[in-house]
Motif scaffolding. Sequence first.
Motif, mmCIF file in Angstrom:
data_model
loop_
_atom_site.group_PDB
_atom_site.id
_atom_site.type_symbol
_atom_site.label_atom_id
_atom_site.label_comp_id
_atom_site.label_asym_id
_atom_site.label_seq_id
_atom_site.Cartn_x
_atom_site.Cartn_y
_atom_site.Cartn_z
ATOM 1 N N VAL A 1 4.258 -7.846 16.741
ATOM 2 C CA VAL A 1 3.545 -6.739 15.923
ATOM 3 C C VAL A 1 4.563 -5.617 15.852
ATOM 4 C CG1 VAL A 1 1.416 -5.535 15.882
ATOM 5 C CG2 VAL A 1 1.530 -7.901 16.655
ATOM 6 N N MET A 2 4.564 -5.055 14.606
ATOM 7 C CA MET A 2 5.088 -3.708 14.371
ATOM 8 C C MET A 2 4.068 -2.666 13.677
ATOM 9 S SD MET A 2 8.253 -2.930 11.478
ATOM 10 C CE MET A 2 9.524 -3.489 12.361
ATOM 11 N N TYR A 3 3.852 -1.670 14.375
ATOM 12 C CA TYR A 3 3.339 -0.293 13.815
ATOM 13 C C TYR A 3 4.378 0.383 13.088
ATOM 14 C CZ TYR A 3 -0.508 -1.456 17.151
ATOM 15 O OH TYR A 3 -1.548 -2.120 17.754
ATOM 16 N N PHE A 4 3.999 1.041 12.010
ATOM 17 C CA PHE A 4 5.199 1.777 11.318
ATOM 18 C C PHE A 4 4.375 2.830 10.211
ATOM 19 C CE2 PHE A 4 4.070 -1.685 8.482
ATOM 20 C CZ PHE A 4 3.732 -1.052 7.267
ATOM 21 N N THR A 5 5.050 3.980 9.980
ATOM 22 C CA THR A 5 4.532 5.003 9.153
ATOM 23 C C THR A 5 5.083 4.755 7.686
ATOM 24 O OG1 THR A 5 4.303 6.391 10.979
ATOM 25 C CG2 THR A 5 4.291 7.400 8.764
ATOM 26 N N GLY A 6 4.081 4.863 6.717
ATOM 27 C CA GLY A 6 4.499 5.137 5.198
ATOM 28 C C GLY A 6 3.487 5.848 4.610
ATOM 29 N N GLU A 7 3.671 6.389 3.211
ATOM 30 C CA GLU A 7 2.879 7.146 2.551
ATOM 31 C C GLU A 7 1.974 6.361 1.648
ATOM 32 O OE1 GLU A 7 2.884 10.979 -0.697
ATOM 33 O OE2 GLU A 7 4.402 10.836 0.915
ATOM 34 N N SER A 8 0.822 6.293 1.860
ATOM 35 C CA SER A 8 -0.355 5.712 1.015
ATOM 36 C C SER A 8 -0.152 6.047 -0.444
ATOM 37 C CB SER A 8 -1.800 6.012 1.371
ATOM 38 O OG SER A 8 -2.544 5.449 0.817
ATOM 39 N N ALA A 9 -0.036 5.166 -1.287
ATOM 40 C CA ALA A 9 -0.228 5.382 -2.987
ATOM 41 C C ALA A 9 -1.220 5.950 -3.092
ATOM 42 C CB ALA A 9 0.403 4.106 -3.407
ATOM 43 N N SER A 10 -2.590 5.356 -2.856
ATOM 44 C CA SER A 10 -4.004 5.613 -3.151
ATOM 45 C C SER A 10 -4.444 7.094 -2.371
ATOM 46 C CB SER A 10 -4.803 4.852 -2.826
ATOM 47 O OG SER A 10 -4.989 4.449 -1.512
ATOM 48 N N ARG A 11 -4.008 7.624 -1.258
ATOM 49 C CA ARG A 11 -4.506 8.386 -0.611
ATOM 50 C C ARG A 11 -3.508 9.731 -0.481
ATOM 51 N NH1 ARG A 11 -7.726 5.842 4.577
ATOM 52 N NH2 ARG A 11 -8.280 3.949 3.487
ATOM 53 N N HIS A 12 -2.268 9.428 -0.959
ATOM 54 C CA HIS A 12 -1.030 10.546 -0.907
ATOM 55 C C HIS A 12 -0.827 11.304 0.408
ATOM 56 C CE1 HIS A 12 -1.428 9.536 -5.430
ATOM 57 N NE2 HIS A 12 -2.832 9.967 -5.083
ATOM 58 N N TRP B 1 1.000 -1.307 0.103
ATOM 59 C CA TRP B 1 0.264 -0.228 0.064
ATOM 60 C C TRP B 1 0.815 1.269 0.096
ATOM 61 C CZ3 TRP B 1 0.611 3.268 4.196
ATOM 62 C CH2 TRP B 1 1.183 2.743 5.348
ATOM 63 N N VAL B 2 2.033 1.070 0.283
ATOM 64 C CA VAL B 2 3.139 2.288 0.362
ATOM 65 C C VAL B 2 3.631 2.614 -1.105
ATOM 66 C CG1 VAL B 2 5.099 3.022 0.828
ATOM 67 C CG2 VAL B 2 3.913 1.565 2.661
ATOM 68 N N ASP B 3 3.527 3.926 -1.344
ATOM 69 C CA ASP B 3 3.856 4.813 -2.677
ATOM 70 C C ASP B 3 5.557 4.234 -2.602
ATOM 71 O OD1 ASP B 3 4.966 6.250 -4.734
ATOM 72 O OD2 ASP B 3 3.657 8.060 -3.976
ATOM 73 N N HIS B 4 5.571 3.438 -3.908
ATOM 74 C CA HIS B 4 7.152 2.775 -3.992
ATOM 75 C C HIS B 4 8.014 3.849 -4.467
ATOM 76 C CE1 HIS B 4 6.278 -1.752 -3.431
ATOM 77 N NE2 HIS B 4 5.611 -0.956 -2.854
ATOM 78 N N SER B 5 7.628 4.916 -4.990
ATOM 79 C CA SER B 5 8.264 5.980 -5.520
ATOM 80 C C SER B 5 8.723 6.826 -4.146
ATOM 81 C CB SER B 5 7.619 6.894 -6.492
ATOM 82 O OG SER B 5 6.658 7.559 -5.934
ATOM 83 N N LYS B 6 7.949 6.813 -3.100
ATOM 84 C CA LYS B 6 8.394 7.399 -1.909
ATOM 85 C C LYS B 6 8.735 6.303 -0.806
ATOM 86 C CE LYS B 6 5.946 11.334 -3.206
ATOM 87 N NZ LYS B 6 4.914 12.387 -2.927
ATOM 88 N N PRO B 7 9.848 5.532 -1.009
ATOM 89 C CA PRO B 7 9.681 4.384 0.065
ATOM 90 C C PRO B 7 9.981 4.476 1.481
ATOM 91 C CG PRO B 7 11.500 4.212 -1.339
ATOM 92 C CD PRO B 7 10.830 5.461 -1.771
ATOM 93 N N LEU B 8 10.243 5.709 2.010
ATOM 94 C CA LEU B 8 10.688 5.656 3.239
ATOM 95 C C LEU B 8 9.733 5.346 4.317
ATOM 96 C CD1 LEU B 8 12.758 6.866 5.498
ATOM 97 C CD2 LEU B 8 11.441 9.223 5.236
ATOM 98 N N LEU B 9 10.123 4.429 5.205
ATOM 99 C CA LEU B 9 9.364 3.818 6.057
ATOM 100 C C LEU B 9 9.905 4.407 7.520
ATOM 101 C CD1 LEU B 9 8.989 0.331 5.147
ATOM 102 C CD2 LEU B 9 7.331 2.270 4.547
ATOM 103 N N TRP B 10 9.122 4.882 8.286
ATOM 104 C CA TRP B 10 9.733 5.226 9.731
ATOM 105 C C TRP B 10 8.741 5.146 10.921
ATOM 106 C CZ3 TRP B 10 7.327 9.165 6.637
ATOM 107 C CH2 TRP B 10 6.330 9.954 7.264
ATOM 108 N N ALA B 11 9.403 5.412 12.027
ATOM 109 C CA ALA B 11 9.056 5.397 13.518
ATOM 110 C C ALA B 11 8.321 3.847 13.616
ATOM 111 C CB ALA B 11 7.772 6.513 13.596
#
Length: 320
Positions: free
Chosen positions: A109-120, A84-94
């Motif tokens: 279980v890991m919670y993490f942050t990424g940029e949604s490709a569909s929601r921007h 679901w993450v925008d692969h042109s902006k693959p930075l994952l953090w926290a």
Amino acid sequence: MRRTPLVLGIAASLCATLMPAGVAEAAGPSSVRRVGTEEFADPGFAHFGSKYYLFRTGAGYGARWTTSSGWSAVHKSMAAIPAWVDHSKPLLWAPEVFQSSDSRGALYVMYFTGESASRHVHCIGVATSRQPAGNYTPGAKPVVCSPWVSRGYEAIDPAAYRAKDGKRYLIYKSDYRNASGFQIRAVQMDTQTGTRVVGNSIAKIVSSTRIEGPSVIAHGGKVWLFASRGDYVNCSYNTDVWSANTFWGGRFTRVKTLMTTTSTRLCGPGGATVLNVGGITRIAFHAYVDANHNGVKDSNKRQAYTGVVKWTSAGNPYLG
């Protein structure tokens, strides 16, 4: 209780593992020690079995853990960028990692942050593993996005908290593209695994200027929120503390500033995770390397540090 040589040896070994000699800033709190020299922003801090683990921001979520001689090398803990993450902006953090269970046994279980490709906008995902260091397998879609995602609001910097009644919560920062509307919010997760949102309620924990990176623990009959304040790109970044009598529905009030560049002699101490283990409160955080301590950082590299949070007779925390 009388302490046997074996107990004393174990305690000494643990202290040496978390706090190896020769890497503390001389003018800062005595418990603070650097962990390695690698880039290690937003260290997720966890304790499983007899080991402590650190997980860092970045693709693959590098992890390291305590060993008999210090800390392991950094190993990749997530093999693939979530779908679901925008692969042109693959930075994952926290990353935030905790242990739960399912019908097959222990589940990490890991919670993490990424940029949604569909929601921007940035959202929070969940990934699971049968081993604490990974590899973590991410879910097919984010587990939490801001309720105002259509207006550009984001959900980032997840944290996990389990209350005394067993209920699990995911805590996160919500804001408008890191520019306004800063809040620490929480949603209730399923009690068993902590991987699914239950119900529709969202609690606002704190609203404040430039607040992020929450971490929540219980201590002394209260619930404590540790969170970063200021601009993470410079030495103004610091760590503040709030408290409430209860978590869900509680009124959090600011107690104090726990860490600043001046008090720690480290540039921009923040991105902290706090743990209670064996009656000791431990903290992991990042700070910029080679700071000149005049409000200016000399490098864009953030390294991980650990320390011990102690408590005054009045029940307030301080970095020991």
